[in-house]
Design a protein around this motif. Structure first.
Motif, short mmCIF file in Angstrom:
data_model
loop_
_atom_site.label_atom_id
_atom_site.label_comp_id
_atom_site.label_asym_id
_atom_site.label_seq_id
_atom_site.Cartn_x
_atom_site.Cartn_y
_atom_site.Cartn_z
N MET A 184 0.79 -1.22 0.00
CA MET A 184 -0.02 0.09 -0.22
C MET A 184 1.11 1.31 0.03
SD MET A 184 -2.72 -1.51 2.80
CE MET A 184 -2.97 0.11 3.65
N ASN A 185 2.02 1.16 0.84
CA ASN A 185 2.95 2.66 0.78
C ASN A 185 3.63 2.68 -0.09
OD1 ASN A 185 1.59 3.42 3.54
ND2 ASN A 185 3.13 1.82 4.57
N ILE A 186 3.82 1.78 -1.30
CA ILE A 186 4.63 1.98 -2.45
C ILE A 186 4.24 3.01 -3.59
CG2 ILE A 186 5.65 0.74 -4.48
CD1 ILE A 186 5.78 -1.66 -2.67
N VAL A 187 3.00 3.58 -3.23
CA VAL A 187 2.52 4.64 -3.89
C VAL A 187 3.33 5.83 -3.83
CG1 VAL A 187 0.57 5.29 -2.45
CG2 VAL A 187 0.48 5.62 -5.04
N ILE A 188 3.68 6.02 -2.46
CA ILE A 188 4.35 7.11 -2.12
C ILE A 188 5.80 7.47 -2.91
CG2 ILE A 188 5.68 8.49 -0.34
CD1 ILE A 188 3.74 6.97 1.84
N PRO A 189 6.65 6.37 -2.95
CA PRO A 189 7.72 6.66 -3.86
C PRO A 189 7.31 6.76 -5.22
CG PRO A 189 7.85 4.51 -2.89
CD PRO A 189 6.75 5.32 -2.26
N MET A 190 6.33 6.10 -5.71
CA MET A 190 5.95 6.45 -7.16
C MET A 190 5.70 7.83 -7.59
SD MET A 190 6.70 3.45 -8.42
CE MET A 190 7.96 3.39 -7.42
N ILE A 191 4.94 8.41 -6.57
CA ILE A 191 4.33 9.71 -6.62
C ILE A 191 5.81 10.79 -6.88
CG2 ILE A 191 3.54 11.97 -5.49
CD1 ILE A 191 1.48 9.75 -4.25
N GLY A 192 6.60 10.32 -5.91
CA GLY A 192 8.27 11.10 -6.11
C GLY A 192 8.78 11.17 -7.14
N LEU A 193 8.76 9.84 -7.77
CA LEU A 193 9.48 9.62 -9.15
C LEU A 193 8.76 10.15 -10.24
CD1 LEU A 193 10.80 5.85 -8.88
CD2 LEU A 193 12.12 7.78 -9.53
N LEU A 194 7.70 10.09 -10.42
CA LEU A 194 6.68 10.56 -11.41
C LEU A 194 7.06 12.25 -11.34
CD1 LEU A 194 3.68 8.34 -11.48
CD2 LEU A 194 5.32 8.46 -13.35
N PHE A 195 6.94 12.68 -10.10
CA PHE A 195 6.94 14.28 -10.08
C PHE A 195 8.37 14.78 -10.44
CE2 PHE A 195 7.40 17.85 -6.98
CZ PHE A 195 6.50 18.83 -7.81
N ASP A 196 9.54 13.83 -10.18
CA ASP A 196 10.82 14.26 -10.55
C ASP A 196 10.87 14.22 -12.14
OD1 ASP A 196 13.29 15.16 -9.95
OD2 ASP A 196 14.06 12.99 -10.14
#
Length: 446
Positions: A184-196
């Motif tokens: 469930m918490n893996i969405v957090i780094p995916m948001i960061g990577l896509l934002f970068d």
């Protein structure tokens, strides 16, 4: 990034001032029992003076930009624990002397580690950009899987989460769901990577899924009654944006204030969903003094009633990942402290966790080592453009240890390193295939 220091003084003078401030703190700790200020409580006055002196150490080495990795950790330490004794004293009127000592000396150890003049090697790491599989597509697929996992978690635990008592319900929902919670918490780094990716390349697709993931995950986290993941998303995006675009100091201060208001606001709403009535300012006071309250419980229990754990607490949350029902570190600590209240467990702070395992000396050594780690991270953030996401994500994870201890971030660190090697492996394999096809094409032409 620009290395423009706030105080225009040479390294030699900085070292002299650093030594003077550390010496003053040591002398105060050695002789504070003979100091008497008529009409005042010596303990709280000396604590405030010592805390200000140690903060001056950071000021000597401070850069003009507020949003540095060192400042992030200093702010979190102060908000979560460093200033807690002051608010606890205002509310309760008394506090144990040993409590002041362990916080001041731990803060000093952290300051020394963070500001040691270490010459780190700055090796820029450059990645191949010609991949058959795009990082953007990997992030979208993993992010969607993680978001679906959040929805599934809410569905299977709806009886607990919508029961009318959120605190008790969310604790029950956590049981036997260790692997699912990780997913469930893996969405957090995916948001960061896509934002970068969006900031670097202007990809509208990345921005679209950043918005979708933020909106969807925030709703899920609010239903689950957890604030931490939402704050992590905000901090991660803020750190990445600051590196890519440079945020003004006034904007940073405004965002910090808004973040605190949001954090406390979510706490008030969660309390209302658990049939509790609490005002905003009462909730703020509870948050500010909570670190001090929990640390004092720890000091009173270990090692008088319970033995030092010698590192066992670092295994508790890892054991949770195994099949079967197990309680996490905070619930284990709640049981050891013999506390009984509705909802989750007890977050001991990084000092408290270190004390539980190794006593006072262990706390000072661990805070010193963490200071050195922060020193290194701050240097990498300033110089390495290629690793900016991984550095920011690591910091987003690690700052939570100041509140809940290292045990509380171990699973997230496993996610961190797992994602790092997984994504890098996929991209390297993809790049290898691209090179192989290029070689085949050149052979055909020949």
């Amino acid at each position: 990034m620009e290395q423009d220091y706030l105080l225009k003084i040479g390294n030699k003078n900085k070292t002299i001032m650093f030594t003077i401030f550390v010496t003053i703190i040591v002398l105060i700790e050695l002789f504070k029992n003979i100091v008497n200020i008529p009409g005042f409580d010596n303990s709280i006055i000396l604590f405030i003076v010592e805390y200000m002196i140690i903060t001056l150490i950071f000021l000597v080495y401070a850069k003009k930009k507020i949003l540095t990795m060192k400042n992030v950790f200093v702010f979190v330490f102060s908000f979560m624990l460093g200033l807690s004794p002051i608010f606890y004293y205002i509310n309760m009127g008394e506090i144990n002397e040993s409590h002041f000592t362990i916080i001041i000396l731990s803060y000093l150890a952290l300051a020394v580690g963070m500001n040691l003049n270490i010459k780190w090697k700055n090796k820029e790491i450059c990645y191949e950009s010609k991949y058959r599989i795009k990082l953007e597509d990997i992030c979208i697929i993993i992010g969607l899987i993680s978001l679906i996992s959040n929805v599934y978690y809410i569905f299977i635990n709806r009886a607990y989460l919508l029961s009318g008592n959120l605190e008790a319900g969310r604790t029950a929902a956590l049981s036997s769901n260790g692997i699912l919670i990780v997913l469930m918490n893996i969405v957090i780094p995916m948001i960061g990577l896509l934002f970068d990716i969006y900031l670097k390349k202007g990809s509208k697709k990345s921005l679209f899924f950043v918005i979708i993931f933020i909106f969807g995950s925030s709703i899920c986290y609010l239903i689950q009654g957890t604030r931490t993941p939402i704050m992590k998303i905000i901090i991660l995006m803020l750190l990445i944006y600051n590196f890519r675009r440079n945020i003004k100091n006034r904007t940073v201060i405004l965002i910090a204030i808004m973040g605190i208001v949001l954090l406390i606001g979510m706490q008030v709403v969660r309390a209302q969903r658990s049939n509790e009535s609490i005002g905003f300012f009462k909730s703020l006071l509870n948050t500010l003094q909570n670190g001090s309250v929990n640390l004092q419980y720890v000091q009173k229990t270990f090692s008088e009633k319970e033995p030092y754990q010698n590192g066992y607490t670092y295994l508790i949350n890892l054991i949770m990942l195994l099949p079967g029902e197990d309680i996490d570190f905070t619930l284990w600590l709640k049981d050891k402290l013999n506390l009984d209240f509705a909802g989750g467990g007890v977050t001991p702070t990084i000092i408290g966790e270190s004390y539980i395992n190794f006593g006072n000396t262990g706390a000072y050594i661990i805070l010193f080592l963490i200071g050195i780690l922060i020193n290194y991270i701050d240097n990498r953030y300033s110089y390495n453009k290629s690793e900016v996401f991984w550095i920011c994500y690591f910091v987003t994870i690690f700052i939570d240890s100041f509140r809940g201890g290292i045990a509380n971030i171990e699973v997230n660190l496993l996610i961190y390193f797992g994602l790092y090697f997984f994504i890098e492996k996929i991209l390297k394999i993809s790049n290898k295939k691209v090179k192989e096809h290029s070689n085949e094409d050149s052979n055909v032409r020949t």
